[in-house]
Design an enzyme around this catalytic site. Structure first.
Site, mmCIF file in Angstrom:
data_model
loop_
_atom_site.group_PDB
_atom_site.id
_atom_site.type_symbol
_atom_site.label_atom_id
_atom_site.label_comp_id
_atom_site.label_asym_id
_atom_site.label_seq_id
_atom_site.Cartn_x
_atom_site.Cartn_y
_atom_site.Cartn_z
ATOM 1 N N GLY A 139 0.770 -1.166 -0.149
ATOM 2 C CA GLY A 139 0.221 -0.331 -0.011
ATOM 3 C C GLY A 139 1.129 1.121 0.258
ATOM 4 O O GLY A 139 0.690 1.990 -0.990
ATOM 5 N N ASP A 140 1.980 1.255 0.566
ATOM 6 C CA ASP A 140 2.323 2.162 -0.294
ATOM 7 C C ASP A 140 3.728 2.484 -0.670
ATOM 8 O O ASP A 140 3.908 4.060 -1.175
ATOM 9 C CB ASP A 140 4.241 2.262 2.326
ATOM 10 C CG ASP A 140 3.398 1.809 3.015
ATOM 11 O OD1 ASP A 140 2.794 1.921 3.440
ATOM 12 O OD2 ASP A 140 4.700 1.218 3.954
#
Length: 304
Positions: free
Chosen positions: A250-251
């Site tokens: 997600g990052d």
């Protein structure tokens, strides 16, 4: 310039044990150690993609020194605030027949330490990008993301927020440039279960109504959806590949989206870059490289 903030960085100690059993000695088959924290991951991936950023946050003790050392080795610019009491946390991730995590607490961050962060915020200029990502230590005010955005009002800084529950909900009226919940986090905000892209669009639009400019929602193996401030919606299935490690995916999507957007201010291209960067990290034991991202961009067929 891009700046990332990680309030509770960590050393992530990842160990593989064939069959973990409690109450006895277990031997690892493989072990790795990484600097951890959502903002730090964004900075590392941006660096892989050829964009420089500066990682801000709080470090303490010998573990803090190791985090800083490893980021230096990665070529990531850092400007951390050194905290006197405690140590930066070690997060243990045990991979066996089941996955287990033990996360440390982190150092004692005082009001004087937070004041030093605000002094850094004073250096931000028009057009700079600030990424606020991850959880907040218990010793800090839980309104800190909102407080920072209020502090920066009128500075024309592009702020991306990757957080959950109240941390995210509280910043919406301040019009963050980008928010990136996953579909489960999006559902938690509204007390519903979200499993389809149509549901994602419905509830992401509600976040826009509350003030978010662009809403990027990751759905793991089901792909992703983007609602832009221009009124457009983009969606895609996930690229094909074998998931090896979802930590940091997600990052990486946030980093890829920002890298894509800053290149030519095109949301479609930013979305493609975000999807492929997040997937590239998921398909690797470590965070995405530029070559891995470019390969997915070449091979994945987007519907637009």
């Amino acid at each position: 310039m891009i700046y990332t903030v990680t309030f509770n960085p960590s050393l992530d100690y990842v160990v593989d044990v064939k069959t973990f059993k409690t109450g006895q000695v277990n031997r690892t088959e493989q072990e790795k150690m990484f600097p951890g924290g959502k903002g730090i991951n964004v900075s590392i991936v941006l660096n892989h993609l050829g964009l420089k950023s500066t990682a801000w946050g709080f470090l303490a003790g010998f573990t803090g020194e190791e985090i800083s050392k490893r980021l230096d080795e990665e070529g990531v610019n850092t400007d951390f605030i050194q905290v006197e009491k405690g140590i930066s946390r070690i997060n243990v991730k045990l991979r066996s027949t089941e996955e287990t995590e033990i996360n440390g607490q982190g150092p004692m961050i005082r009001s004087t330490d937070i004041e030093k962060l605000y002094a850094k915020l004073d250096t931000l200029k028009t057009g700079d990008v600030l990424v606020l990502a991850g959880s907040i230590p218990d010793v800090m005010p839980q309104s800190i993301y909102m407080d920072i955005m209020k502090y920066l009002e009128g500075k024309d800084v592009m702020i991306a927020v990757d957080a959950t529950r109240e941390l995210l909900a509280n910043v919406l009226p301040l019009h963050p440039f980008l928010i990136k919940p996953n579909n489960h986090e999006l559902g938690q905000l509204f007390g519903v279960t979200i499993s389809s892209k149509e549901d994602v669009k419905k509830y992401a639009a509600k976040l826009q109504e509350q003030g978010a400019r662009n809403v990027l929602v990751s759905m793991a193996g089901d792909g992703a959806v983007l609602l832009t401030e221009e009124g457009k919606a983009f969606e895609s299935e996930a690229p094909e590949g074998k998931v090896k490690n979802s930590v940091g995916a997600g990052d990486s999507m946030v980093a890829g989206f920002l890298a894509g957007y800053l290149k030519n201010k095109d949301y479609a291209q930013a979305f493609k870059m975000g999807v492929c960067t997040g997937s590239a990290s998921a398909f690797s034991e470590e965070l995405a490289t530029k070559e891995e991202v470019e390969q997915l961009l070449k091979n994945h067929a987007f519907p637009f």
